[in-house]
Design a protein around this motif. Sequence first.
Motif, short mmCIF file in Angstrom:
data_model
loop_
_atom_site.label_atom_id
_atom_site.label_comp_id
_atom_site.label_asym_id
_atom_site.label_seq_id
_atom_site.Cartn_x
_atom_site.Cartn_y
_atom_site.Cartn_z
N LYS A 167 -112.13 -56.24 -7.92
CA LYS A 167 -111.21 -55.13 -7.66
C LYS A 167 -111.55 -53.89 -8.50
CE LYS A 167 -106.21 -54.40 -8.03
NZ LYS A 167 -104.99 -55.16 -8.37
N PHE A 168 -111.84 -54.07 -9.79
CA PHE A 168 -111.97 -52.91 -10.69
C PHE A 168 -113.38 -52.33 -10.75
CE2 PHE A 168 -108.65 -55.64 -12.86
CZ PHE A 168 -107.59 -54.98 -12.25
N ALA A 169 -114.41 -53.17 -10.52
CA ALA A 169 -115.79 -52.66 -10.60
C ALA A 169 -116.67 -53.46 -9.65
CB ALA A 169 -116.30 -52.78 -12.03
N PRO A 170 -116.42 -53.33 -8.32
CA PRO A 170 -117.16 -54.19 -7.38
C PRO A 170 -118.64 -53.80 -7.29
CG PRO A 170 -115.72 -52.67 -6.19
CD PRO A 170 -115.47 -52.44 -7.64
N PRO A 171 -119.53 -54.79 -7.08
CA PRO A 171 -120.94 -54.45 -6.84
C PRO A 171 -121.06 -53.77 -5.47
CG PRO A 171 -120.55 -56.79 -6.47
CD PRO A 171 -119.25 -56.23 -6.97
N LYS A 172 -122.20 -53.08 -5.23
CA LYS A 172 -122.36 -52.38 -3.94
C LYS A 172 -122.31 -53.38 -2.78
CE LYS A 172 -124.98 -48.55 -5.86
NZ LYS A 172 -126.22 -48.62 -6.65
N VAL A 173 -122.99 -54.52 -2.98
CA VAL A 173 -122.95 -55.60 -1.97
C VAL A 173 -122.27 -56.80 -2.65
CG1 VAL A 173 -124.34 -57.14 -0.54
CG2 VAL A 173 -125.15 -54.80 -1.04
N PRO A 174 -121.21 -57.35 -2.02
CA PRO A 174 -120.50 -58.46 -2.68
C PRO A 174 -121.44 -59.60 -3.08
CG PRO A 174 -119.35 -57.76 -0.68
CD PRO A 174 -120.64 -57.01 -0.72
N GLY A 175 -121.30 -60.06 -4.33
CA GLY A 175 -122.07 -61.22 -4.79
C GLY A 175 -123.50 -60.91 -5.20
N VAL A 176 -123.88 -59.60 -5.22
CA VAL A 176 -125.27 -59.25 -5.51
C VAL A 176 -125.34 -58.18 -6.61
CG1 VAL A 176 -127.37 -58.22 -4.52
CG2 VAL A 176 -125.99 -59.80 -3.15
N ASP A 177 -126.27 -58.37 -7.57
CA ASP A 177 -126.43 -57.40 -8.66
C ASP A 177 -126.97 -56.07 -8.12
OD1 ASP A 177 -126.70 -56.42 -11.36
OD2 ASP A 177 -128.84 -56.88 -11.24
N ASP A 178 -126.36 -54.95 -8.52
CA ASP A 178 -126.76 -53.61 -8.03
C ASP A 178 -128.21 -53.29 -8.39
OD1 ASP A 178 -124.23 -53.24 -7.16
OD2 ASP A 178 -123.64 -51.74 -8.66
N VAL A 179 -128.65 -53.70 -9.59
CA VAL A 179 -129.96 -53.27 -10.08
C VAL A 179 -131.10 -54.14 -9.55
CG1 VAL A 179 -131.33 -52.82 -12.17
CG2 VAL A 179 -128.87 -52.35 -12.17
N THR A 180 -130.93 -55.46 -9.62
CA THR A 180 -132.04 -56.36 -9.28
C THR A 180 -131.92 -56.98 -7.88
OG1 THR A 180 -130.87 -58.25 -10.17
CG2 THR A 180 -132.31 -57.05 -11.71
N GLY A 181 -130.72 -56.93 -7.30
CA GLY A 181 -130.52 -57.58 -6.00
C GLY A 181 -130.37 -59.10 -6.13
N GLU A 182 -130.32 -59.59 -7.39
CA GLU A 182 -130.19 -61.04 -7.59
C GLU A 182 -128.72 -61.47 -7.43
OE1 GLU A 182 -133.93 -61.36 -10.75
OE2 GLU A 182 -131.87 -61.33 -11.51
N PRO A 183 -128.52 -62.78 -7.18
CA PRO A 183 -127.12 -63.23 -6.97
C PRO A 183 -126.28 -63.16 -8.25
CG PRO A 183 -128.66 -65.07 -6.78
CD PRO A 183 -129.50 -63.84 -6.95
N LEU A 184 -125.01 -62.87 -8.08
CA LEU A 184 -124.06 -62.90 -9.21
C LEU A 184 -123.40 -64.27 -9.25
CD1 LEU A 184 -122.31 -59.44 -8.53
CD2 LEU A 184 -124.18 -59.93 -10.13
N ILE A 185 -122.90 -64.64 -10.43
CA ILE A 185 -122.20 -65.93 -10.53
C ILE A 185 -120.80 -65.73 -11.12
CG2 ILE A 185 -124.30 -67.34 -10.88
CD1 ILE A 185 -122.89 -67.31 -13.96
N GLN A 186 -119.94 -66.69 -10.89
CA GLN A 186 -118.65 -66.71 -11.59
C GLN A 186 -118.73 -67.80 -12.64
OE1 GLN A 186 -115.49 -66.78 -8.42
NE2 GLN A 186 -114.68 -65.15 -9.69
N ARG A 187 -118.27 -67.51 -13.87
CA ARG A 187 -118.31 -68.52 -14.92
C ARG A 187 -117.36 -69.66 -14.58
NH1 ARG A 187 -117.71 -65.58 -20.66
NH2 ARG A 187 -116.56 -67.50 -21.08
N LYS A 188 -117.83 -70.88 -14.93
CA LYS A 188 -117.04 -72.08 -14.63
C LYS A 188 -115.68 -72.05 -15.33
CE LYS A 188 -118.14 -76.92 -14.42
NZ LYS A 188 -118.73 -77.98 -15.22
N ASP A 189 -115.65 -71.40 -16.52
CA ASP A 189 -114.38 -71.39 -17.27
C ASP A 189 -113.54 -70.15 -16.99
OD1 ASP A 189 -116.08 -69.64 -18.56
OD2 ASP A 189 -115.66 -70.36 -20.59
N ASP A 190 -113.96 -69.31 -16.02
CA ASP A 190 -113.17 -68.13 -15.66
C ASP A 190 -112.13 -68.45 -14.59
OD1 ASP A 190 -114.16 -66.36 -17.50
OD2 ASP A 190 -115.46 -65.25 -16.12
N THR A 191 -111.35 -69.49 -14.81
CA THR A 191 -110.28 -69.84 -13.87
C THR A 191 -108.95 -69.67 -14.60
OG1 THR A 191 -110.22 -72.14 -14.60
CG2 THR A 191 -111.70 -71.62 -12.77
#
Length: 241
Positions: A167-191
């Motif tokens: 919501k506050f700082a979305p990547p240009k393409v959901p789930g993908v890093d703006d700079v490298t195009g590599e996949p983003l992850i969610q931390r296992k403990d970020d629940t």
Amino acid sequence: MASLEDVPSETIMSELLRRLRCSTKPDKRLILIGPPGSGKGTQSPIIKDEYCLCHLATGDMLRAAVSSKTPLGIKAKEAMDQGALVSDDLVVGIIDEAMKKPSCQKGFILDGFPRTVAQAEKLDEMLKKQGVKVDKVLNFAIDDAILEERITGRWIHPSSGRTYHTKFAPPKVPGVDDVTGEPLIQRKDDTAAVLKSRLQAFHSQTEPVINYYSKKGIVASLHAEKQPKDVTEEVQKVLSS
Ligand code: AMP
């Protein structure tokens, strides 16, 4: 390591210019304390570049150890999955080793360490042996109620540490890093569930660390609920005074 001859001239020149600029900067030894989601990881790279410090985040180091299944990672995994703290000895060992890196020559930013008074005492001992001390502790003060939305919407690019938020700082393409195009992850403990334990650990074990450093008169409190750029301004004021 690649031979210097294979490194492009522009890379060498820009590294030389960086070192030249850094040579005039004062040494700084900083600690960032705050609950998960308070913005320590967002401000650290900015402070690191401004003052030519190394950024030592024990959480990042432990996650790297867990994913490569080193003996340290195997020991730390269970506590991390539950949102509890890993043992003082393990983290003190990794910090002691990491501070010897050449990139820490002008000082360091400790992000997520010390998290207990015992760790703070150990750190003081280590620094005393080198004839130096902590200059400033930045306290990222924020209300717990704000943190759940920040944490559960967080996406990370693991190799660079860049963080995004749905919501506050979305990547240009959901789930993908703006700079490298590599996949983003969610931390296992970020629940939401694990956040509860992490906050409990923060209030019971880490808040006393703020008190420990307050007695030494080196704590500066920030309004960490503000927008990142406004927090950066507060940080700059504190560090230039
Ligand atoms: P962080 O990325 O700082 O939120 O840390 C993630 C997890 O790593 C924490 O919930 C702890 O389990 C562990 N951890 C990181 N730093 C420390 C520390 N200084 N002392 C104990 N446990 C830590």
